[in-house]
Scaffold this active site. Structure first.
Site, PDB file in Angstrom:
ATOM      1  CB  VAL A  12       9.513  11.721 -20.702  1.00 38.53           C
ATOM      2  CG1 VAL A  12       8.898  11.686 -19.294  1.00 38.53           C
ATOM      3  CG2 VAL A  12       8.459  12.106 -21.733  1.00 38.53           C
TER       4      VAL A  12
ATOM      5  NE  ARG B 175      15.373   0.871 -22.479  1.00 40.82           N
ATOM      6  CZ  ARG B 175      16.638   1.246 -22.605  1.00 40.82           C
ATOM      7  NH1 ARG B 175      17.077   1.705 -23.773  1.00 40.82           N
ATOM      8  NH2 ARG B 175      17.475   1.179 -21.587  1.00 40.82           N
TER       9      ARG B 175
ATOM     10  CG  HIS C  32      14.601  -0.302  -6.581  1.00 35.92           C
ATOM     11  ND1 HIS C  32      15.353   0.137  -7.648  1.00 35.92           N
ATOM     12  CD2 HIS C  32      13.687  -1.153  -7.105  1.00 35.92           C
ATOM     13  CE1 HIS C  32      14.914  -0.427  -8.762  1.00 35.92           C
ATOM     14  NE2 HIS C  32      13.914  -1.216  -8.459  1.00 35.92           N
TER      15      HIS C  32
ATOM     16  CG  ASP D  98       5.890   6.207 -17.312  1.00 38.47           C
ATOM     17  OD1 ASP D  98       5.128   5.951 -16.371  1.00 38.47           O
ATOM     18  OD2 ASP D  98       7.103   5.906 -17.302  1.00 38.47           O
TER      19      ASP D  98
ATOM     20  CG  HIS E  62       4.995   0.198 -12.811  1.00 37.37           C
ATOM     21  ND1 HIS E  62       5.113  -0.135 -14.140  1.00 37.37           N
ATOM     22  CD2 HIS E  62       6.128  -0.269 -12.201  1.00 37.37           C
ATOM     23  CE1 HIS E  62       6.267  -0.768 -14.338  1.00 37.37           C
ATOM     24  NE2 HIS E  62       6.888  -0.860 -13.178  1.00 37.37           N
TER      25      HIS E  62
ATOM     26  CD  GLN F 247      -3.093  -0.619   0.047  1.00 39.99           C
ATOM     27  OE1 GLN F 247      -3.528   0.537  -0.038  1.00 39.99           O
ATOM     28  NE2 GLN F 247      -3.471  -1.584  -0.790  1.00 39.99           N
ATOM     29  NE  ARG F 248       7.804   3.350   1.529  1.00 43.54           N
ATOM     30  CZ  ARG F 248       8.630   3.213   0.488  1.00 43.54           C
ATOM     31  NH1 ARG F 248       8.458   2.213  -0.369  1.00 43.54           N
ATOM     32  NH2 ARG F 248       9.628   4.061   0.304  1.00 43.54           N
ATOM     33  CG  LEU F 249       4.624   0.095  -3.844  1.00 37.70           C
ATOM     34  CD1 LEU F 249       4.586  -1.062  -4.830  1.00 37.70           C
ATOM     35  CD2 LEU F 249       5.987   0.773  -3.865  1.00 37.70           C
TER      36      LEU F 249
END
Length: 423
Positions: free
Chosen positions: A250, A243, A128, A195, A62, A37-39
Site C-alpha cells: 500500500v 507493517r 511536521h 488504513d 486517526h 479541525q483542519r485535520l
C-alpha cells in the site's frame, strides 16, 4: 502506587475502528479548535485514494484513535507495575492527561495530503513535528493546554510541544514511547488497522487486544523500556508483519508513489518560495481542499496529469529489495538519466529507502525486548526467527516516463547494464 484516575468523560465520539471514544469537556475544547479541525481536510494516506478509492479518511479520526489507544496502553502498564512505578495519584493523573493531549496533537503540523508535503517544509521548520510544536506554542491552543494542565498536576503547553518534538526530560520518556516510539506505539497500532479497514485490505490486521494486553515495561537505569511479555510474541510478529505488508502493498505502491511525486511538484508551483508558510495562521490555510481547488483552476502539465489520471508510466522497477550486484547498475542508470536532464513531465525517478526495523540500539541493547515470566528481558531474535529475518530495509527504485521517452529510457537502462556487466 495510587489507583489510575478516572475522568469525567461526558462526550463520546463514535469511531469506525474503536467504537466509542470518550473525551472530557476540556479535551473537546482542543478538538473543536481550528488547528485540530483542519485535520478533517488532511488525507491520512495522501494520494492513495487514487489507487484504493476508500482511502479518503483523514488525520482527524486517526488522531482520536491514537488518543484512545495511548490511554489504553498507559492504563494497562500502570496497572501491571504498581511496585516499580512510584508515581503518586497526582503524577499519574498528570502524565495520563499529557499523553492524551500529545496523542491528539501529534499530527496537527502535517502538510496538505500528509507525507506528500514532507519535502516542502522550510529549512526553519524541518518537518511536521516541528510545525505541530509551533502551532501549539504560537496559537491560543497554548492557553487551553495550560488551563488543562493547571487542573491536572501542573503541566504547560511547552511540555506538550516538547513531547511531540522529542525534546523531553527522562521522567516523560514512558508517555513519549507510548504514543510515538521506535517500533511499537499507539500511532502505528492505529494507522495499520485503520488504513486496512478503510482501504478494504487485510494486510495491516493483527491481534490488537492481545498485543496491548501483552505490553509491559522494564526499568533500566531509571529509563522505562517498552517490552512484550512472552505470551505476546505471536501478536508482535503479526504486528511487525502487518507493517511490512502495508508498506510493500500500500504505502509504497507504484501508482500511489508517482501521484505523490506529481502532486508534490504541483504544490511547489503554488507555494510561495516553493515551501509551506512559516507563520502559523498562514499555514492553517493550507489543506487538501485548497490544493485541489488550485489544481482545478490553474492548468499546467503537473495539474493536468493529476486531474486526468495521466501519470507517467512505470518503465523500470527494483522493489522491495535491490540486490547487491545491482547497486552499481542502479547508480549508473541514475547518472545517465540525470546527465540527460529530462523534464519532470517526461521522466521521474523515484529512489527511496524505508529504514530497517532496529530491534537493538547502537549499544546492542534491545529497543523492544521480550519479557519472560521471571521479568528478565531478552532480545527479540531469541524468541522469534521470523522477526530476526525481517529487519532489512525496503528499497524503491522506479523510473516512470511518458510515451515519447519510454523507448529512450529503455535504451539508457540497457546501456547501463551493458557497461556495468562488461567483462
Amino acid at each position: 502506587m495510587s489507583s489510575i484516575p478516572t475522568f469525567n468523560a461526558r462526550n463520546k465520539v463514535r469511531d469506525p475502528l474503536h467504537g466509542y471514544i470518550e473525551l472530557t469537556d476540556d479535551e473537546m475544547l482542543i478538538i473543536n479548535h481550528k488547528v485540530f479541525q483542519r485535520l478533517r481536510n488532511i488525507k491520512q494516506l495522501g494520494t492513495t485514494y487514487l489507487v484504493y478509492p476508500g482511502a479518503t479518511h483523514g488525520r482527524f479520526t486517526h488522531s482520536l484513535g491514537v488518543l484512545y489507544l495511548s490511554t489504553k496502553i498507559f492504563d494497562i502498564i500502570m496497572g501491571k507495575n504498581s511496585s516499580i512505578i512510584t508515581w503518586d495519584y497526582n503524577e499519574i493523573k498528570k502524565q495520563r492527561q499529557m499523553l492524551r493531549i500529545a496523542s491528539l496533537l501529534h499530527d496537527i503540523g502535517h502538510s496538505p495530503f500528509s507525507h506528500v508535503g514532507d519535502n516542502l517544509f522550510s529549512p526553519v521548520i524541518k518537518n511536521h513535528e516541528e510545525m505541530s510544536a509551533n502551532l501549539i506554542i504560537n496559537t491560543d491552543l497554548s492557553e487551553i493546554i495550560d488551563m488543562i494542565g493547571r487542573k491536572n498536576g501542573g503541566f504547560t503547553y511547552r511540555e506538550i510541544a516538547g513531547l511531540i518534538k522529542g525534546r523531553i526530560p527522562s521522567n516523560y520518556l514512558l508517555i513519549k514511547r507510548v504514543f510515538s516510539g521506535d517500533i511499537i506505539d499507539a500511532d502505528r497500532m492505529d494507522y495499520l488497522l485503520r488504513d486496512s479497514l478503510m482501504l478494504g485490505v487485510k494486510y495491516g490486521k493483527y491481534d490488537l487486544d492481545h498485543l496491548i494486553n501483552s505490553l509491559n515495561i522494564i526499568i533500566d537505569n531509571n529509563i522505562p523500556i517498552l517490552s512484550i511479555e512472552e505470551k505476546g510474541i505471536y501478536a508482535l510478529e503479526e504486528f511487525i508483519l502487518a507493517r511490512h505488508f502495508m508498506f510493500t502493498q500500500v504505502y509504497l505502491h507504484k501508482t500511489r508513489r508517482i501521484y505523490d511525486k506529481i502532486l508534490e511538484r504541483s504544490m511547489q508551483c503554488m507555494l510561495p518560495s516553493n515551501h509551506l508558510p512559516i507563520r502559523e495562521e498562514e499555514f492553517l490555510q493550507w489543506d487538501d481542499n485548497r490544493v485541489l481547488e488550485y489544481i482545478k483552476n490553474n492548468p499546467n502539465s503537473y495539474n493536468d496529469m493529476f486531474l486526468n489520471r495521466g501519470h507517467l508510466k512505470l518503465v523500470f522497477e527494483r522493489f522491495p529489495y535491490i540486490k547487491e550486484e545491482e547497486k552499481l547498475i542502479i547508480s549508473e542508470i541514475e547518472e545517465l538519466i540525470n546527465n540527460r536532464r529530462y523534464l519532470d513531465t517526461e521522466v521521474i525517478v523515484d529512489r527511496y529507502t524505508q529504514n530497517a526495523i532496529k530491534f537493538e540500539d547502537e549499544m546492542g541493547n534491545p529497543s523492544i525486548g521480550i519479557l519472560d515470566k521471571n521479568k528478565n528481558i531478552h532480545h527479540v531474535d531469541k524468541y522469534s526467527s521470523i522477526l530476526s529475518k525481517i529487519n532489512d530495509s525496503l528499497d524503491v527504485f522506479r523510473i516512470y516516463a511518458n510515451e515519447e521517452k519510454r523507448d529512450e529510457i529503455i535504451k539508457v537502462i540497457e546501456e547501463a547494464y551493458s557497461k556495468c556487466l562488461r567483462p
